[in-house]
Design a protein around this motif. Structure first.
Motif, PDB file in Angstrom:
ATOM      1  N   TYR A  47       0.843  -1.192   0.000  1.00 56.86           N
ATOM      2  CA  TYR A  47       0.000   0.000   0.000  1.00 56.86           C
ATOM      3  C   TYR A  47       0.881   1.246   0.000  1.00 56.86           C
ATOM      4  O   TYR A  47       1.978   1.253   0.579  1.00 56.86           O
ATOM      5  CB  TYR A  47      -0.904   0.029   1.236  1.00 56.86           C
ATOM      6  CG  TYR A  47      -1.960  -1.041   1.250  1.00 56.86           C
ATOM      7  CD1 TYR A  47      -3.174  -0.861   0.587  1.00 56.86           C
ATOM      8  CD2 TYR A  47      -1.748  -2.246   1.929  1.00 56.86           C
ATOM      9  CE1 TYR A  47      -4.149  -1.853   0.605  1.00 56.86           C
ATOM     10  CE2 TYR A  47      -2.718  -3.233   1.952  1.00 56.86           C
ATOM     11  CZ  TYR A  47      -3.910  -3.035   1.284  1.00 56.86           C
ATOM     12  OH  TYR A  47      -4.873  -4.022   1.295  1.00 56.86           O
ATOM     13  N   ALA A  77      -3.219   0.702  -3.862  1.00 59.63           N
ATOM     14  CA  ALA A  77      -3.275  -0.636  -3.272  1.00 59.63           C
ATOM     15  C   ALA A  77      -2.298  -1.550  -4.016  1.00 59.63           C
ATOM     16  O   ALA A  77      -1.900  -1.259  -5.149  1.00 59.63           O
ATOM     17  CB  ALA A  77      -4.698  -1.187  -3.361  1.00 59.63           C
ATOM     18  N   ARG A 112      -8.228  -6.425   8.747  1.00 62.36           N
ATOM     19  CA  ARG A 112      -9.572  -6.993   8.513  1.00 62.36           C
ATOM     20  C   ARG A 112     -10.510  -5.981   7.861  1.00 62.36           C
ATOM     21  O   ARG A 112     -11.487  -6.367   7.210  1.00 62.36           O
ATOM     22  CB  ARG A 112     -10.167  -7.483   9.831  1.00 62.36           C
ATOM     23  CG  ARG A 112      -9.460  -8.706  10.413  1.00 62.36           C
ATOM     24  CD  ARG A 112     -10.200  -9.278  11.606  1.00 62.36           C
ATOM     25  NE  ARG A 112     -10.121  -8.384  12.760  1.00 62.36           N
ATOM     26  CZ  ARG A 112      -9.159  -8.425  13.669  1.00 62.36           C
ATOM     27  NH1 ARG A 112      -8.177  -9.310  13.556  1.00 62.36           N
ATOM     28  NH2 ARG A 112      -9.157  -7.598  14.702  1.00 62.36           N
ATOM     29  N   ASN A 113     -10.227  -4.695   8.032  1.00 66.27           N
ATOM     30  CA  ASN A 113     -11.151  -3.663   7.562  1.00 66.27           C
ATOM     31  C   ASN A 113     -10.640  -2.868   6.362  1.00 66.27           C
ATOM     32  O   ASN A 113     -11.249  -1.860   5.992  1.00 66.27           O
ATOM     33  CB  ASN A 113     -11.452  -2.690   8.712  1.00 66.27           C
ATOM     34  CG  ASN A 113     -12.169  -3.364   9.860  1.00 66.27           C
ATOM     35  OD1 ASN A 113     -13.035  -4.204   9.653  1.00 66.27           O
ATOM     36  ND2 ASN A 113     -11.801  -3.012  11.087  1.00 66.27           N
ATOM     37  N   LYS A 115     -10.861  -3.302   3.314  1.00 67.64           N
ATOM     38  CA  LYS A 115     -11.836  -3.189   2.222  1.00 67.64           C
ATOM     39  C   LYS A 115     -12.763  -1.997   2.410  1.00 67.64           C
ATOM     40  O   LYS A 115     -13.388  -1.526   1.444  1.00 67.64           O
ATOM     41  CB  LYS A 115     -12.664  -4.477   2.128  1.00 67.64           C
ATOM     42  CG  LYS A 115     -13.522  -4.766   3.343  1.00 67.64           C
ATOM     43  CD  LYS A 115     -14.276  -6.061   3.204  1.00 67.64           C
ATOM     44  CE  LYS A 115     -15.195  -6.330   4.387  1.00 67.64           C
ATOM     45  NZ  LYS A 115     -14.469  -6.381   5.692  1.00 67.64           N
ATOM     46  N   ASP A 116     -12.881  -1.500   3.652  1.00 68.39           N
ATOM     47  CA  ASP A 116     -13.775  -0.367   3.909  1.00 68.39           C
ATOM     48  C   ASP A 116     -13.185   0.961   3.430  1.00 68.39           C
ATOM     49  O   ASP A 116     -13.913   1.944   3.300  1.00 68.39           O
ATOM     50  CB  ASP A 116     -14.072  -0.259   5.416  1.00 68.39           C
ATOM     51  CG  ASP A 116     -14.830  -1.470   5.942  1.00 68.39           C
ATOM     52  OD1 ASP A 116     -15.525  -2.118   5.139  1.00 68.39           O
ATOM     53  OD2 ASP A 116     -14.706  -1.768   7.140  1.00 68.39           O
ATOM     54  N   TYR A 117     -11.878   0.978   3.170  1.00 64.31           N
ATOM     55  CA  TYR A 117     -11.234   2.209   2.700  1.00 64.31           C
ATOM     56  C   TYR A 117     -11.279   2.222   1.173  1.00 64.31           C
ATOM     57  O   TYR A 117     -10.319   1.888   0.492  1.00 64.31           O
ATOM     58  CB  TYR A 117      -9.808   2.291   3.237  1.00 64.31           C
ATOM     59  CG  TYR A 117      -9.762   2.302   4.749  1.00 64.31           C
ATOM     60  CD1 TYR A 117     -10.102   3.437   5.472  1.00 64.31           C
ATOM     61  CD2 TYR A 117      -9.406   1.157   5.467  1.00 64.31           C
ATOM     62  CE1 TYR A 117     -10.093   3.443   6.860  1.00 64.31           C
ATOM     63  CE2 TYR A 117      -9.386   1.151   6.860  1.00 64.31           C
ATOM     64  CZ  TYR A 117      -9.735   2.300   7.546  1.00 64.31           C
ATOM     65  OH  TYR A 117      -9.720   2.302   8.925  1.00 64.31           O
ATOM     66  N   SER A 118     -12.432   2.615   0.664  1.00 63.16           N
ATOM     67  CA  SER A 118     -12.709   2.470  -0.772  1.00 63.16           C
ATOM     68  C   SER A 118     -11.851   3.378  -1.639  1.00 63.16           C
ATOM     69  O   SER A 118     -11.781   3.192  -2.855  1.00 63.16           O
ATOM     70  CB  SER A 118     -14.196   2.757  -1.041  1.00 63.16           C
ATOM     71  OG  SER A 118     -14.548   4.055  -0.605  1.00 63.16           O
ATOM     72  N   SER A 121      -9.428   1.989  -4.177  1.00 60.20           N
ATOM     73  CA  SER A 121      -9.961   1.297  -5.348  1.00 60.20           C
ATOM     74  C   SER A 121      -9.659   2.066  -6.624  1.00 60.20           C
ATOM     75  O   SER A 121      -9.589   3.290  -6.643  1.00 60.20           O
ATOM     76  CB  SER A 121     -11.480   1.125  -5.206  1.00 60.20           C
ATOM     77  OG  SER A 121     -12.056   0.689  -6.403  1.00 60.20           O
TER      78      SER A 121
END
Length: 224
Positions: A47, A77, A112-113, A115-118, A121
């Motif tokens: 990252y 990412a 674990r989280n 994916k919540d930091y869009s 993307s």
């Protein structure tokens, strides 16, 4: 399209920009103190968050161009391709960079989280535009991480470093929300002005003399 340079680990990036590696899984870099580099397109195995302080060209993000200016945050990412096609020139980057490997956050709440930091993307091709106050908050987080790295690694280091990364990303969510709310209000203002332009047009004899208002006419009236 030029060659894509692949950097699998933090050490490779540090070596490229002439910086010491204090930890194999994370690095915070003052880019103004790095080596001059050529424009290149790269794919990272980690990252990356860049606080840009100079606009050095059209930044290609995947197959699109990234909307960014001076004083903005850019998020990458692992596996994504970003950069500027090589034009043979060298430049001095400015700003700060945070690099962290997925292994650093594996097994943590941040891991674990993620994916919540869009904003990591490809679908988000707009940088985060910071106010001076927001920029100060981000730099504080980066400085906290740097201090931990320079202090030396102990049993508390990972928790404190990951906590500060998570804090930086959570603030970034807040700042992105602010940005899009502001953008929405600006768009509403433009729509109101557009409505006034059209209404004003039809209150004159222009529809009879020159016909319906053109896109160019409306854009000129709105200075777009």
């Amino acid at each position: 399209m030029g060659e894509i340079i692949k950097l699998d680990n933090i050490c490779q990036y540090n070596e490229m920009v002439g910086q010491e590696t204090l930890h194999p899984l994370i690095s915070v870099i003052d880019l103004s103190k790095s080596s001059r580099i050529k424009h290149v397109r790269m794919s990272y195995g980690f990252y990356a968050v860049f606080l840009k302080e100079v606009k050095c060209g059209d930044l290609r993000y995947g197959r699109s161009y990234y909307d960014y200016q001076e004083g903005t945050l850019v998020f990458l990412a692992p596996g994504q391709v970003i950069g500027i096609d090589d034009n043979g020139e060298y430049f001095q980057p400015k700003g700060r960079a945070l690099m962290f490997h997925p292994d650093l956050i594996r097994g943590t709440s941040l891991g674990r989280n993620m994916k919540d930091y869009s904003f990591f993307s490809y679908e988000v091709n707009e940088a985060l535009h910071l106010s001076e106050q927001e920029r100060g908050v981000i730099i504080d987080c980066l400085n906290n991480i740097s201090e931990e790295l320079n202090r030396g690694i102990d049993k508390h280091s990972k928790m404190l470093i990951v906590s500060n990364i998570e804090l930086l990303l959570n603030y970034s969510i807040r700042f992105y929300d602010r940005q899009f709310i502001t953008r929405e209000n600006v768009n509403k203002d433009i729509l109101s002005k557009f409505e006034n332009v059209v209404n004003g047009y039809f209150q004159t004899d222009k529809p009879q003399t020159i016909g319906l208002p053109s896109v160019r006419y409306c854009a000129d009236q709105l200075h777009l």
